[in-house]
Design a protein around this motif. Structure first.
Motif, short mmCIF file in Angstrom:
data_model
loop_
_atom_site.label_atom_id
_atom_site.label_comp_id
_atom_site.label_asym_id
_atom_site.label_seq_id
_atom_site.Cartn_x
_atom_site.Cartn_y
_atom_site.Cartn_z
N THR A 15 6.35 56.08 31.43
CA THR A 15 5.71 54.92 32.06
C THR A 15 6.75 53.92 32.55
OG1 THR A 15 3.76 55.18 30.65
CG2 THR A 15 4.08 53.04 31.72
N ARG A 16 7.75 53.65 31.69
CA ARG A 16 8.81 52.72 32.11
C ARG A 16 9.59 53.27 33.28
NH1 ARG A 16 9.34 51.92 26.39
NH2 ARG A 16 10.98 53.50 26.32
N ALA A 17 9.87 54.57 33.26
CA ALA A 17 10.60 55.18 34.37
C ALA A 17 9.80 55.09 35.67
CB ALA A 17 10.92 56.63 34.05
N ALA A 18 8.49 55.30 35.57
CA ALA A 18 7.65 55.20 36.76
C ALA A 18 7.64 53.78 37.30
CB ALA A 18 6.23 55.65 36.44
N ARG A 19 7.58 52.78 36.41
CA ARG A 19 7.58 51.39 36.84
C ARG A 19 8.90 51.02 37.51
NH1 ARG A 19 4.83 48.47 31.52
NH2 ARG A 19 2.68 49.24 31.88
N VAL A 20 10.01 51.49 36.92
CA VAL A 20 11.31 51.20 37.50
C VAL A 20 11.44 51.85 38.88
CG1 VAL A 20 13.79 51.60 37.26
CG2 VAL A 20 12.46 50.87 35.28
N GLY A 21 10.97 53.09 38.99
CA GLY A 21 11.03 53.77 40.28
C GLY A 21 10.18 53.07 41.32
N LEU A 22 9.00 52.61 40.91
CA LEU A 22 8.13 51.89 41.84
C LEU A 22 8.77 50.58 42.28
CD1 LEU A 22 5.38 51.67 43.27
CD2 LEU A 22 4.47 50.62 41.19
N LEU A 23 9.40 49.88 41.33
CA LEU A 23 10.04 48.61 41.65
C LEU A 23 11.21 48.82 42.61
CD1 LEU A 23 10.01 45.57 41.09
CD2 LEU A 23 11.59 45.98 39.19
N ARG A 24 11.98 49.87 42.39
CA ARG A 24 13.11 50.16 43.27
C ARG A 24 12.65 50.44 44.70
NH1 ARG A 24 16.93 54.18 39.54
NH2 ARG A 24 17.72 52.53 38.14
N SER A 25 11.55 51.14 44.83
CA SER A 25 11.04 51.42 46.18
C SER A 25 10.38 50.19 46.79
CB SER A 25 10.04 52.58 46.12
OG SER A 25 8.93 52.24 45.31
N LEU A 26 9.90 49.29 45.93
CA LEU A 26 9.20 48.11 46.42
C LEU A 26 10.17 47.04 46.92
CD1 LEU A 26 6.36 46.84 46.69
CD2 LEU A 26 6.73 45.82 44.43
N VAL A 27 11.34 46.92 46.29
CA VAL A 27 12.28 45.85 46.63
C VAL A 27 12.66 45.86 48.11
CG1 VAL A 27 14.62 45.01 46.27
CG2 VAL A 27 13.16 45.47 44.32
N PRO A 28 13.14 46.98 48.67
CA PRO A 28 13.49 46.95 50.10
C PRO A 28 12.29 46.75 51.00
CG PRO A 28 13.66 49.19 49.23
CD PRO A 28 13.48 48.29 48.06
N ALA A 29 11.12 47.24 50.59
CA ALA A 29 9.92 47.06 51.42
C ALA A 29 9.53 45.58 51.48
CB ALA A 29 8.77 47.89 50.85
N VAL A 30 9.57 44.90 50.33
CA VAL A 30 9.24 43.47 50.32
C VAL A 30 10.30 42.68 51.06
CG1 VAL A 30 8.91 41.47 48.82
CG2 VAL A 30 7.91 43.66 48.19
N TRP A 31 11.56 43.05 50.90
CA TRP A 31 12.65 42.35 51.60
C TRP A 31 12.42 42.36 53.11
CZ3 TRP A 31 17.09 39.70 50.14
CH2 TRP A 31 18.03 39.47 51.15
N ARG A 32 11.96 43.49 53.64
CA ARG A 32 11.74 43.59 55.08
C ARG A 32 10.56 42.74 55.54
NH1 ARG A 32 12.95 49.11 54.01
NH2 ARG A 32 10.72 49.59 53.89
#
Length: 234
Positions: A15-32
């Protein structure tokens, strides 16, 4: 028993790994999606206002420096009013990540930049022009968080994707009201006034209240969260 414990541990790790992976993919998307133009323009305007104190041959006094820093802080707050603008709001609302995370990421991007900007603003003022920095920084923080709170309220209580312009109007209205309130009871006293310390207490209250309101209003309303699974049933 040990097998169940190991299974629970593996589940938590996944679960933690999935959350970290989701956050990593979310950061550049939100930045844009962050509307950088408005904060950048407001930041440049603030730097120019602060830099104007170096134009006279003789450095202005600290009273003028306090006024300049207040105006500069307001200019920065105008830029922050656009931080939550999101043309794709209706699309992003359907993502598994809540609005609190998306808005929190935007604010996390902006906070270090705002700190660096304010430091540059202060350094642009000649030493003789700088007022006591602790009170004016408190006022700048209250102004910035106030602008974010107004924008957060607009997102919370309306369906508008872009709330920056309306937020600026409300921010300007609040600024005018602050000017009209006598310094004895308001937020714009000067160090020479006998109620200067009381003014700092008021600013601390403003900062605390706006931070609380911003935190409370950032998540999506529970009613909207319940409607999402309800529509998928049946």
């Amino acid at each position: 028993m040990d097998a169940e414990t190991d299974t629970d541990a593996d589940t938590d790790t996944d679960t933690r790994a999935a959350r970290v992976g989701l956050l990593r993919s979310l950061v550049p998307a939100v930045w844009r999606t962050v509307p950088w133009r408005a904060p950048a323009a407001a930041g440049v305007a603030g730097l120019l206002i602060a830099g104007s104190t170096r134009l006279p041959d003789d450095a202005p006094g600290a009273d003028l420096g306090l006024f300049v820093l207040r105006v500069t802080a307001l200019a920065g707050a105008v830029g922050l009013a656009f931080l939550l603008d999101d043309p794709a709001r209706n699309t992003s609302a359907a993502t598994p990540v809540g609005r609190a995370v998306r808005a929190g990421l935007r604010m996390a991007f902006m906070v270090p930049l705002a700190v660096l900007w304010w430091t540059a603003v202060v350094l642009l003022l000649p030493a003789a022009t700088r007022p006591d920095l602790a009170p004016v920084t408190l006022q700048a923080a209250g102004t910035a968080v106030g602008a974010l709170t107004l924008a957060t309220a607009a997102v919370r209580f309306t369906d508008r994707a872009e709330v920056g312009r309306r937020t600026v109007v409300r921010l300007a209205t609040v600024a005018v009201l602050m000017i009209l309130v006598p310094s004895r009871w308001g937020l714009l006293a000067t160090p020479e006034d006998p109620w200067w310390e009381a003014t700092q207490v008021r600013w601390a209250v403003v900062l605390g209240v706006t931070l609380t309101m911003c935190a409370v209003w950032t998540p999506e309303p529970l009613e909207r969260r319940r409607l999402i699974p309800t529509r998928g049933v049946g």
